[in-house]
Design an enzyme around this catalytic site. Structure first.
Site, short mmCIF file in Angstrom:
data_model
loop_
_atom_site.label_atom_id
_atom_site.label_comp_id
_atom_site.label_asym_id
_atom_site.label_seq_id
_atom_site.Cartn_x
_atom_site.Cartn_y
_atom_site.Cartn_z
N HIS A 187 44.09 34.70 -18.02
CA HIS A 187 43.29 33.88 -17.10
C HIS A 187 42.03 33.40 -17.79
O HIS A 187 41.60 32.25 -17.61
CB HIS A 187 42.95 34.71 -15.86
CG HIS A 187 42.00 34.01 -14.93
ND1 HIS A 187 42.39 32.98 -14.09
CD2 HIS A 187 40.67 34.17 -14.73
CE1 HIS A 187 41.34 32.55 -13.42
NE2 HIS A 187 40.30 33.24 -13.77
N CYS A 485 54.58 22.69 -26.67
CA CYS A 485 53.89 22.65 -25.37
C CYS A 485 53.26 23.99 -25.01
O CYS A 485 52.80 24.17 -23.89
CB CYS A 485 54.85 22.20 -24.27
SG CYS A 485 56.30 23.27 -24.07
#
EC number: 2.7.3.9
Length: 554
Positions: A187, A485
């Site tokens: 996070h 990606c």
């Protein structure tokens, strides 16, 4: 005087100097109290009141922010307001526990369940710990743990960061982030990229940094310089100012200094990310994660609902490309209608494209919806499958994609077997896309949710880069583009290495593209190949990063 240097994993480029401010500590549980029968009603009311207060506070915070931050805080508010949690707390109080210990024990039970579930759910353990601490503090009338407010700009240092705090982090006050735990996909890493703050996670020795200690954080090198001399701070500030100036001066399609094209694309994973993604200076979407339509539901979304959601994205990117990843269910994203609840090891189970063997209609419906939404949208829509392991899977997927009238079918390279047989994949697919996060997890047998294994998940690992090179070489032999990606595409220095390995496109968070574009514009393709050779010859990730950065600086 020699400056001490603490090392970790740099997850957001840039540098900043300032004084440390640590997160406020979690409240300590007091000695357990014995309750009488007469005490129980008041204790239950106080405990439930504390949970309610925390839920209200989080919802209030959610109303003060927008985008992902609001969604995260609302989700946390729902977690702490869950009636099952309140019932657990009450049951423990009625069994003799005081309110604070009842709250801690109830959260502990939920925590254990998330850890056992693994994947995405295990990553939410830190969130539960934060909710527990807030609830206990509320019950005991103690200061709420969380962000410091020293009255000056600061470098935020913490064991880890919780969404409830970071959602309200003021980037004009927080100069940089340093955490003891976390990893490249944590996070904190995502937040730092979004806010454009230099950040170092999994930093050895961060726990020794005290409030007011001067530090210089280098997000690119993954280094924290303690008590840096004034000249080092000045030089770093000048470099940072130049970095920002250059990032603002370069625009348009990505290309190296000698004109070699490298497509710069954005990652998109939720509807509220669409405005920023569409406004970014990019050539389109390199990874459109469709799971947001499926999560937190008992049944799959209808075809009509999918068409509407996809059409909104395709229309926003009219004239540009959009690569859609089909449903990546399983592992950290279990769905009751697509995955089994009793898999012993979900990360190695029926996930990604494999779910189509269990319920073929899920994939058929999604492809039909994508095709309908793509028609007349003005976007160049391509579709790729996650978790492809063998060429047979890729061939069958490509056949289905084309049968629905979609022109380009691709496969994700997230499993070492796919990299090893990338040539065969390229023969049956139109393009390949490398997901470095999962590819690292499987190549190093390291759970991507475990902070103590962050070293193995570092995208600078030479063995991981070997797999990237293998896939890129295979794509080139068959005339197929190969993109990246994963989080590695957001690192400007590593982006140069990836291009040197043969990668043709890079997809990252919108805020990261300007630095990557600037880095490419300053180096020729041959420069990138030299940097790639340096990284591949290094013994480990730390050495690879340091050697490449030294060569760039030289």
């Amino acid at each position: 005087m020699t400056t001490a240097v603490l090392t970790g994993i740099g997850v957001s480029a840039g540098s900043a100097a300032g004084e440390v401010a640590r997160m406020a500590p979690a409240p300590a549980l007091p000695e357990a109290r014995a309750l009488t029968e007469a005490d129980v009603p008041a204790e239950v009311a106080a405990a439930r009141g504390a949970l309610g207060q925390v839920a209200e506070d989080l919802e209030r915070r959610a109303g003060a922010v927008t985008g992902d931050a609001a969604d995260v805080l609302s989700a946390q508010s729902m977690m702490v307001a869950d009636p099952a949690l309140g019932d657990q707390v009450e049951a423990r109080i009625r069994s003799g526990a005081d309110g604070a210990h009842a709250i801690a024990a109830a959260f502990g039970e939920f925590r254990a369940a998330l850890e056992q579930a693994g994947g995405y759910f295990a990553e939410r353990v830190a969130d539960l710990d934060d909710l527990r601490d807030r609830s206990v503090a509320s019950l005991l009338g103690l200061p709420m743990p969380g962000l410091p407010d020293p009255g000056r700009p600061y470098v935020l240092v913490a064991a880890d960061l919780a969404p409830a705090d970071t959602a309200l982090l003021d980037p004009s006050q927080a100069l940089a982030l340093v955490t003891e735990r976390g990893g490249p996909t944590s996070h904190t890493a995502i937040l730092a990229k979004t806010l454009g703050l230099p950040a170092v996670v999994a930093c050895d020795g961060a726990g020794t940094l005290t409030d007011g200690r001067p530090v210089l954080v280098d997000g690119a090198a993954g280094a924290v310089h303690v008590d840096p001399p004034p000249h080092a701070v000045t030089e770093a500030a000048e470099r940072e100012q130049e970095r920002r100036r250059l990032a603002e001066s370069v625009s348009g399609p990505g290309r190296t200094a000698d004109g070699h094209p490298v497509k710069l694309l954005v990652n998109l994973g939720a509807s509220n990310e669409l405005p920023a993604a569409a406004a970014a200076d990019s050539e389109g979407v390199g990874l459109f994660r469709t799971e947001f339509l499926y999560l937190d539901r008992a049944q799959a979304p209808s075809a009509a609902e999918q068409v509407a959601a996809y059409r909104e994205v395709f229309t926003a990117f009219a004239g540009r490309g959009v690569v859609v990843r089909t449903l990546d269910a399983g592992a950290d994203k279990p769905l009751p209608f697509a995955t089994a609840a009793d898999e012993q090891n979900p990360a190695l189970g029926v996930r990604g494209l494999r779910t189509a063997t269990r319920d073929p209609e899920l994939l058929r419906t999604q492809l039909a919806a994508i095709a309908e939404a793509a028609a007349d949208s003005g976007a160049e829509v391509r579709v790729m499958a996650p978790m492809v392991s063998v060429p047979r899977e890729a061939a069958a997927f490509a056949e289905q994609v084309r049968a629905h009238g979609l022109r380009a079918a691709g496969a994700m390279v997230e499993v070492p077997a796919a990299a090893l047989r990338a040539g065969e994949l390229a023969q049956v697919c139109d393009f390949l896309s490398i997901g470095t996060n999962d590819l690292a997890q499987y190549a190093f047998a390291a759970d991507r949710t475990l902070g103590e294994l962050a070293e193995f998940l570092d995208p600078w690992q030479p063995a991981l880069l070997d797999l990237v090179r293998m896939a890129a070489d295979a794509g080139a032999r068959h005339g197929r583009p190969v993109g990246v990606c994963g989080e590695s595409a957001a690192d400007p220095a590593l982006a140069l290495v990836l291009v040197g390995l043969g990668v043709s496109s890079l997809s990252a968070a919108p805020s990261c593209l300007s630095d990557v574009r600037t880095a490419l514009a300053a180096r020729t393709l041959e420069d990138c190949r030299v940097l790639a050779g340096i990284a591949l010859s290094a013994p480990d990730a730390t050495s690879a990063r340091a050697r490449v950065l030294a060569e760039i600086a030289a």
